[in-house]
Scaffold this motif. Structure first.
Motif, PDB file in Angstrom:
ATOM      1  N   PHE A 120       0.829  -1.204   0.000  1.00  0.00           N
ATOM      2  CA  PHE A 120       0.000   0.000   0.000  1.00  0.00           C
ATOM      3  C   PHE A 120       0.868   1.260   0.000  1.00  0.00           C
ATOM      4  O   PHE A 120       0.529   2.256  -0.649  1.00  0.00           O
ATOM      5  N   ALA A 121       1.993   1.245   0.696  1.00  0.00           N
ATOM      6  CA  ALA A 121       2.907   2.393   0.654  1.00  0.00           C
ATOM      7  C   ALA A 121       3.454   2.580  -0.764  1.00  0.00           C
ATOM      8  O   ALA A 121       3.563   3.707  -1.256  1.00  0.00           O
ATOM      9  N   ASN A 122       3.778   1.486  -1.435  1.00  0.00           N
ATOM     10  CA  ASN A 122       4.269   1.565  -2.812  1.00  0.00           C
ATOM     11  C   ASN A 122       3.170   2.040  -3.761  1.00  0.00           C
ATOM     12  O   ASN A 122       3.433   2.820  -4.681  1.00  0.00           O
ATOM     13  N   LEU A 123       1.947   1.593  -3.535  1.00  0.00           N
ATOM     14  CA  LEU A 123       0.828   2.064  -4.346  1.00  0.00           C
ATOM     15  C   LEU A 123       0.670   3.570  -4.207  1.00  0.00           C
ATOM     16  O   LEU A 123       0.493   4.283  -5.196  1.00  0.00           O
ATOM     17  N   ALA A 124       0.760   4.081  -2.990  1.00  0.00           N
ATOM     18  CA  ALA A 124       0.654   5.523  -2.761  1.00  0.00           C
ATOM     19  C   ALA A 124       1.746   6.274  -3.522  1.00  0.00           C
ATOM     20  O   ALA A 124       1.495   7.336  -4.106  1.00  0.00           O
ATOM     21  N   ALA A 125       2.967   5.734  -3.548  1.00  0.00           N
ATOM     22  CA  ALA A 125       4.071   6.370  -4.272  1.00  0.00           C
ATOM     23  C   ALA A 125       3.808   6.415  -5.774  1.00  0.00           C
ATOM     24  O   ALA A 125       4.053   7.430  -6.435  1.00  0.00           O
ATOM     25  N   VAL A 126       3.298   5.330  -6.318  1.00  0.00           N
ATOM     26  CA  VAL A 126       2.996   5.279  -7.753  1.00  0.00           C
ATOM     27  C   VAL A 126       1.871   6.252  -8.086  1.00  0.00           C
ATOM     28  O   VAL A 126       1.917   6.962  -9.098  1.00  0.00           O
ATOM     29  N   LEU A 127       0.870   6.313  -7.236  1.00  0.00           N
ATOM     30  CA  LEU A 127      -0.227   7.255  -7.466  1.00  0.00           C
ATOM     31  C   LEU A 127       0.276   8.697  -7.448  1.00  0.00           C
ATOM     32  O   LEU A 127      -0.150   9.514  -8.275  1.00  0.00           O
ATOM     33  N   ARG A 128       1.183   9.024  -6.525  1.00  0.00           N
ATOM     34  CA  ARG A 128       1.763  10.378  -6.498  1.00  0.00           C
ATOM     35  C   ARG A 128       2.436  10.694  -7.825  1.00  0.00           C
ATOM     36  O   ARG A 128       2.295  11.788  -8.369  1.00  0.00           O
ATOM     37  N   GLU A 129       3.188   9.730  -8.351  1.00  0.00           N
ATOM     38  CA  GLU A 129       3.876   9.921  -9.632  1.00  0.00           C
ATOM     39  C   GLU A 129       2.870  10.177 -10.755  1.00  0.00           C
ATOM     40  O   GLU A 129       3.151  10.923 -11.695  1.00  0.00           O
ATOM     41  N   ALA A 130       1.693   9.581 -10.649  1.00  0.00           N
ATOM     42  CA  ALA A 130       0.654   9.744 -11.666  1.00  0.00           C
ATOM     43  C   ALA A 130      -0.183  11.003 -11.431  1.00  0.00           C
ATOM     44  O   ALA A 130      -1.095  11.292 -12.197  1.00  0.00           O
ATOM     45  N   GLY A 131       0.111  11.737 -10.341  1.00  0.00           N
ATOM     46  CA  GLY A 131      -0.666  12.931 -10.029  1.00  0.00           C
ATOM     47  C   GLY A 131      -1.980  12.610  -9.347  1.00  0.00           C
ATOM     48  O   GLY A 131      -2.928  13.381  -9.424  1.00  0.00           O
ATOM     49  N   ALA A 132      -2.038  11.470  -8.660  1.00  0.00           N
ATOM     50  CA  ALA A 132      -3.266  11.023  -8.013  1.00  0.00           C
ATOM     51  C   ALA A 132      -2.992  10.727  -6.539  1.00  0.00           C
ATOM     52  O   ALA A 132      -1.850  10.774  -6.082  1.00  0.00           O
ATOM     53  N   THR A 133      -4.055  10.410  -5.818  1.00  0.00           N
ATOM     54  CA  THR A 133      -3.953  10.019  -4.418  1.00  0.00           C
ATOM     55  C   THR A 133      -4.788   8.758  -4.204  1.00  0.00           C
ATOM     56  O   THR A 133      -5.516   8.324  -5.096  1.00  0.00           O
ATOM     57  N   MET A 134      -4.717   8.225  -3.012  1.00  0.00           N
ATOM     58  CA  MET A 134      -5.517   7.054  -2.689  1.00  0.00           C
ATOM     59  C   MET A 134      -7.013   7.363  -2.815  1.00  0.00           C
ATOM     60  O   MET A 134      -7.800   6.455  -3.086  1.00  0.00           O
TER      61      MET A 134
END
Length: 105
Positions: free
Chosen positions: A62-76
């Motif tokens: 889930f921490a890694n998912l949050a990082a990828v979402l940040r890179e995509a300009g998104a959040t959880m």
């Protein structure tokens, strides 16, 4: 007929702890309204798979998912669906995994 293919940007987050295999962690449709994230797993900051138990791996994933979402300009808060694959019975960890999911989503 002529079909238009959306422009896509393939993403790898610099602060995601995924091994650098030959896949992209996310694809953002360049109109910026949608990103697709896949194959996020429970790797630690040192690049090793989280050890201990399934719950520790879920925390890291889930921490890694949050990082990828940040890179995509998104959040959880932008997540529509999460599919989790487990190597052991969900019932053994149900309450702890639901608590992790609730904390992130």
């Amino acid at each position: 007929g002529d079909e238009m293919m959306a422009n896509r940007t393939f993403l790898k987050a610099p602060d995601s702890q995924q091994p650098r295999w030959s896949f992209n962690e996310a694809v953002r449709i360049d109109d910026g309204r949608m990103s697709v994230v896949s194959a996020i797993s429970g790797f630690e900051p040192d690049g090793s798979l989280a050890v201990g138990d399934l719950v520790r791996q879920a925390e890291a994933a889930f921490a890694n998912l949050a990082a990828v979402l940040r890179e995509a300009g998104a959040t959880m808060a932008d997540v529509v669906r999460v599919t989790v694959y487990l190597g052991e019975p969900f019932q053994l960890h149900r309450e702890r995994l639901q608590a992790i999911r609730a904390r992130y989503l």
